[in-house]
Design a protein around this motif. Structure first.
Motif, PDB file in Angstrom:
ATOM      1  N   THR A   1      36.608  19.545  67.579  1.00  0.00           N
ATOM      2  CA  THR A   1      35.914  20.267  66.509  1.00  0.00           C
ATOM      3  C   THR A   1      36.843  21.239  65.786  1.00  0.00           C
ATOM      4  O   THR A   1      36.618  21.557  64.625  1.00  0.00           O
ATOM      5  CB  THR A   1      34.706  21.040  67.050  1.00  0.00           C
ATOM      6  N   TRP A   2      37.868  21.698  66.467  1.00  0.00           N
ATOM      7  CA  TRP A   2      38.807  22.639  65.853  1.00  0.00           C
ATOM      8  C   TRP A   2      39.656  21.947  64.794  1.00  0.00           C
ATOM      9  O   TRP A   2      39.977  22.541  63.762  1.00  0.00           O
ATOM     10  CB  TRP A   2      39.677  23.235  66.951  1.00  0.00           C
ATOM     11  N   LEU A   3      40.022  20.696  65.029  1.00  0.00           N
ATOM     12  CA  LEU A   3      40.901  19.986  64.099  1.00  0.00           C
ATOM     13  C   LEU A   3      40.348  19.905  62.676  1.00  0.00           C
ATOM     14  O   LEU A   3      41.026  20.329  61.744  1.00  0.00           O
ATOM     15  CB  LEU A   3      41.218  18.593  64.636  1.00  0.00           C
ATOM     16  N   PRO A   4      39.156  19.400  62.457  1.00  0.00           N
ATOM     17  CA  PRO A   4      38.708  19.298  61.059  1.00  0.00           C
ATOM     18  C   PRO A   4      38.460  20.652  60.405  1.00  0.00           C
ATOM     19  O   PRO A   4      38.728  20.828  59.224  1.00  0.00           O
ATOM     20  CB  PRO A   4      37.419  18.491  61.121  1.00  0.00           C
ATOM     21  N   TYR A   5      37.968  21.605  61.185  1.00  0.00           N
ATOM     22  CA  TYR A   5      37.607  22.877  60.574  1.00  0.00           C
ATOM     23  C   TYR A   5      38.790  23.788  60.324  1.00  0.00           C
ATOM     24  O   TYR A   5      38.767  24.595  59.409  1.00  0.00           O
ATOM     25  CB  TYR A   5      36.571  23.608  61.431  1.00  0.00           C
ATOM     26  N   GLN A   6      39.808  23.700  61.116  1.00  0.00           N
ATOM     27  CA  GLN A   6      40.932  24.608  60.959  1.00  0.00           C
ATOM     28  C   GLN A   6      42.169  23.907  60.425  1.00  0.00           C
ATOM     29  O   GLN A   6      42.641  24.209  59.339  1.00  0.00           O
ATOM     30  CB  GLN A   6      41.258  25.276  62.308  1.00  0.00           C
ATOM     31  N   VAL A   7      42.693  22.997  61.162  1.00  0.00           N
ATOM     32  CA  VAL A   7      43.978  22.397  60.836  1.00  0.00           C
ATOM     33  C   VAL A   7      43.894  21.571  59.552  1.00  0.00           C
ATOM     34  O   VAL A   7      44.645  21.789  58.607  1.00  0.00           O
ATOM     35  CB  VAL A   7      44.484  21.531  62.013  1.00  0.00           C
ATOM     36  N   ILE A   8      42.983  20.618  59.510  1.00  0.00           N
ATOM     37  CA  ILE A   8      42.898  19.728  58.357  1.00  0.00           C
ATOM     38  C   ILE A   8      42.454  20.492  57.102  1.00  0.00           C
ATOM     39  O   ILE A   8      42.997  20.286  56.019  1.00  0.00           O
ATOM     40  CB  ILE A   8      41.963  18.544  58.674  1.00  0.00           C
TER      41      ILE A   8
ATOM     42  N   THR B   1      29.773  21.076  77.049  1.00  0.00           N
ATOM     43  CA  THR B   1      30.971  21.854  76.743  1.00  0.00           C
ATOM     44  C   THR B   1      32.151  21.264  77.496  1.00  0.00           C
ATOM     45  O   THR B   1      32.033  20.891  78.668  1.00  0.00           O
ATOM     46  CB  THR B   1      30.792  23.326  77.133  1.00  0.00           C
ATOM     47  N   HIS B   2      33.251  21.149  76.801  1.00  0.00           N
ATOM     48  CA  HIS B   2      34.486  20.648  77.400  1.00  0.00           C
ATOM     49  C   HIS B   2      35.629  21.049  76.473  1.00  0.00           C
ATOM     50  O   HIS B   2      35.473  21.039  75.254  1.00  0.00           O
ATOM     51  CB  HIS B   2      34.417  19.117  77.540  1.00  0.00           C
ATOM     52  N   PRO B   3      36.773  21.410  77.015  1.00  0.00           N
ATOM     53  CA  PRO B   3      37.891  21.817  76.158  1.00  0.00           C
ATOM     54  C   PRO B   3      38.322  20.748  75.152  1.00  0.00           C
ATOM     55  O   PRO B   3      38.743  21.073  74.049  1.00  0.00           O
ATOM     56  CB  PRO B   3      39.014  22.117  77.151  1.00  0.00           C
TER      57      PRO B   3
END
Length: 53
Positions: free
Chosen positions: A34-41, A26-28
């Motif tokens: 992982t947040w970028l492809p699932y949310q933003v893109i 775990t690391h920020p």
């Protein structure tokens, strides 16, 4: 029976529970990656596609 099959296959194929291994790291920065492809893109693509159509 099917609920037991997938964890058993993961244990056999990877010789360990891959979910437990992945949860140890775990690391920020990993959260953002992982947040970028699932949310933003994903949502940006939907908006662009909607405008295109």
């Amino acid at each position: 029976m099917h609920a037991v099959l997938l964890p058993m296959l993961k244990s056999v194929l990877y010789s360990a529970n891959i979910s437990d291994i992945l949860m140890r790291f775990t690391h920020p920065v990993l959260d953002i990656i992982t947040w970028l492809p699932y949310q933003v893109i994903h949502y940006t693509f939907l908006l662009v596609l909607t405008r295109f159509l």
